[in-house]
Design an enzyme around this catalytic site. Structure first.
Site, mmCIF file in Angstrom:
data_model
loop_
_atom_site.group_PDB
_atom_site.id
_atom_site.type_symbol
_atom_site.label_atom_id
_atom_site.label_comp_id
_atom_site.label_asym_id
_atom_site.label_seq_id
_atom_site.Cartn_x
_atom_site.Cartn_y
_atom_site.Cartn_z
ATOM 1 N N ARG A 186 -16.195 0.840 5.385
ATOM 2 C CA ARG A 186 -17.082 0.287 6.412
ATOM 3 C C ARG A 186 -18.375 1.046 6.601
ATOM 4 O O ARG A 186 -19.317 0.510 7.196
ATOM 5 C CB ARG A 186 -16.330 0.224 7.747
ATOM 6 C CG ARG A 186 -15.288 -0.882 7.820
ATOM 7 C CD ARG A 186 -14.518 -0.815 9.127
ATOM 8 N NE ARG A 186 -13.643 0.354 9.159
ATOM 9 C CZ ARG A 186 -13.071 0.821 10.264
ATOM 10 N NH1 ARG A 186 -13.316 0.247 11.426
ATOM 11 N NH2 ARG A 186 -12.264 1.868 10.216
ATOM 12 N N ARG A 208 -17.644 -7.982 2.622
ATOM 13 C CA ARG A 208 -16.447 -8.369 3.348
ATOM 14 C C ARG A 208 -16.747 -9.328 4.492
ATOM 15 O O ARG A 208 -15.928 -10.196 4.830
ATOM 16 C CB ARG A 208 -15.742 -7.125 3.923
ATOM 17 C CG ARG A 208 -14.991 -6.264 2.934
ATOM 18 C CD ARG A 208 -13.743 -6.917 2.371
ATOM 19 N NE ARG A 208 -12.895 -7.517 3.380
ATOM 20 C CZ ARG A 208 -11.997 -6.856 4.096
ATOM 21 N NH1 ARG A 208 -11.830 -5.558 3.915
ATOM 22 N NH2 ARG A 208 -11.268 -7.485 4.992
ATOM 23 N N ASP A 218 -4.362 -0.020 -0.475
ATOM 24 C CA ASP A 218 -3.795 0.602 0.714
ATOM 25 C C ASP A 218 -2.387 1.065 0.394
ATOM 26 O O ASP A 218 -1.684 0.428 -0.419
ATOM 27 C CB ASP A 218 -3.759 -0.387 1.888
ATOM 28 C CG ASP A 218 -3.387 0.287 3.199
ATOM 29 O OD1 ASP A 218 -4.298 0.817 3.867
ATOM 30 O OD2 ASP A 218 -2.185 0.316 3.543
ATOM 31 N N TYR A 233 5.610 4.767 9.005
ATOM 32 C CA TYR A 233 5.096 3.487 9.496
ATOM 33 C C TYR A 233 6.223 2.474 9.657
ATOM 34 O O TYR A 233 6.263 1.727 10.646
ATOM 35 C CB TYR A 233 4.047 2.931 8.534
ATOM 36 C CG TYR A 233 2.697 3.589 8.626
ATOM 37 C CD1 TYR A 233 1.929 3.473 9.787
ATOM 38 C CD2 TYR A 233 2.170 4.308 7.566
ATOM 39 C CE1 TYR A 233 0.680 4.064 9.875
ATOM 40 C CE2 TYR A 233 0.919 4.897 7.644
ATOM 41 C CZ TYR A 233 0.185 4.780 8.798
ATOM 42 O OH TYR A 233 -1.050 5.369 8.890
#
Length: 350
Positions: free
Chosen positions: A26, A35, A72, A150
């Site tokens: 970003r 994006r 990711d 996670y």
């Protein structure tokens, strides 16, 4: 051989190599333009052409010495159908967290060719584009502990209470979960190397929450399994975590060729803790880069001075590039690193 790969192997380099974790993202205007506001991260990763273009953007802008595949650490478990989403401003969120042995059935044997063919496709596009320049591609996977945290917590956590509770009170279930996730990491790393990745990084982002004794007993075996399984592929293996100052020796012991160091531990001390047996990667504080060149330059020069005494040093941040980072500052940083004299020791030019 590229300077990045040479430094990872503690061989002579013509200049100090540099790349940045989360260098595609970003903070780049071209990334935001590409994006836009549509689609999730998983959607972008599943589009090989898009993922390849995002991977290449920082290489073109900064002239860094390595690309890292845009993906990711949760992609494999997401593709396996565990029920993971990436929520903006939060991170990975799991609808039904891992709780019992029955949940192991939600992590079936992982076949990248069937589940994530787009990851290999993106890697092949990137390596084909980079071939004339000789810039290598880094593939990566999430370390079993971090991915497990996670899945057990249901999302990001500061305390990792449920994760530690399972690790302490249900060691057999914990070991089975980490062993399954080690198989996922092995499969995805092998797939990326087959597709052209010239190095791999195992991200154990949250391992710093553990004591050395708990890491050694309950986490190291699974990470060592991953690193051992890719040892024969002929590519350097980087092992990285945040807040892992007390674990640096164990990260090396797990089987790494390169240990990533965050900004909390000076490189000289990291070298002492790892016994001088591995190359080191790092370790500028990412927050310093958001504070402007006046904050960056003296810190970067200090790290370069420390790195010049090491048998292998890859300049990087101590964690990922922050969204508020000014690309112009990163560009100046790359120029500064590349202008520094190569180390005079075993890594330096004869």
């Amino acid at each position: 051989m590229s300077d990045f790969l040479a430094a990872c192997r503690r061989q002579p380099v013509s200049r100090v190599p540099v790349w940045f974790m989360r260098q595609a993202g970003r903070h780049l205007p071209e990334y935001r333009a590409l994006r836009g506001g549509g689609g999730t991260l998983f959607d972008a990763v599943a589009d090989p052409a898009l993922a390849a273009e995002i991977t290449l953007q920082p290489v073109r802008r900064y002239g860094v010495d390595a690309a890292i595949l845009y993906s990711d650490i949760m992609v494999p478990v997401h593709a396996a159908g565990f029920g993971v989403e990436i929520r903006a401003g939060v991170g990975p969120v799991v609808a039904e967290p891992f709780r019992t042995a029955a949940d192991l059935d939600r992590l079936p044997p992982f076949d990248p060719a069937a589940r994530t063919p787009y990851v290999g496709d993106a890697a092949r596009l990137v390596t084909a584009e980079l071939a004339p320049s000789g810039v290598p591609l880094i593939g990566f996977a999430g370390a079993p502990f971090t991915v497990a945290s996670y899945l057990v917590e249901g999302g990001p956590s500061r305390e990792h209470l449920r994760t530690k509770a399972m690790m302490f009170s249900e060691p057999e279930l914990w070991a089975a979960l980490l062993d399954r996730l080690a198989d996922y990491a092995i499969a995805t790393l092998r797939d990326q190397v087959r597709a052209g990745a010239a190095a791999v990084q195992l991200f154990d982002s949250w391992a710093g929450a553990l004591t050395p004794d708990d890491y050694r007993a309950s986490v190291l075996p699974a990470s060592a399994k991953v690193l051992a399984a890719v040892a024969g592929l002929g590519v350097p293996r980087i092992h990285f975590g945040v807040g892992t100052g007390e674990l640096l020796g164990l990260l090396a012991e797990a089987g790494a060729d390169v240990v990533g160091v965050d900004w909390r531990v000076p490189l000289a001390e990291a070298a002492r803790r790892t016994g001088g047996a591995v190359a080191l990667q790092g370790n500028l504080d990412p927050a310093a880069v958001t504070a402007g060149w006046g904050a960056v330059e003296p810190r970067a020069r200090r790290i370069l001075a420390e790195g010049s005494a090491l048998p292998g040093h890859v300049f990087n941040l101590g964690h990922g590039v922050l969204p508020d980072t000014d690309p112009a500052v990163l560009a100046r940083l790359v120029d500064l690193v590349h202008a520094a004299p190569p180390p005079a020791g075993p890594q330096g030019s004869p």
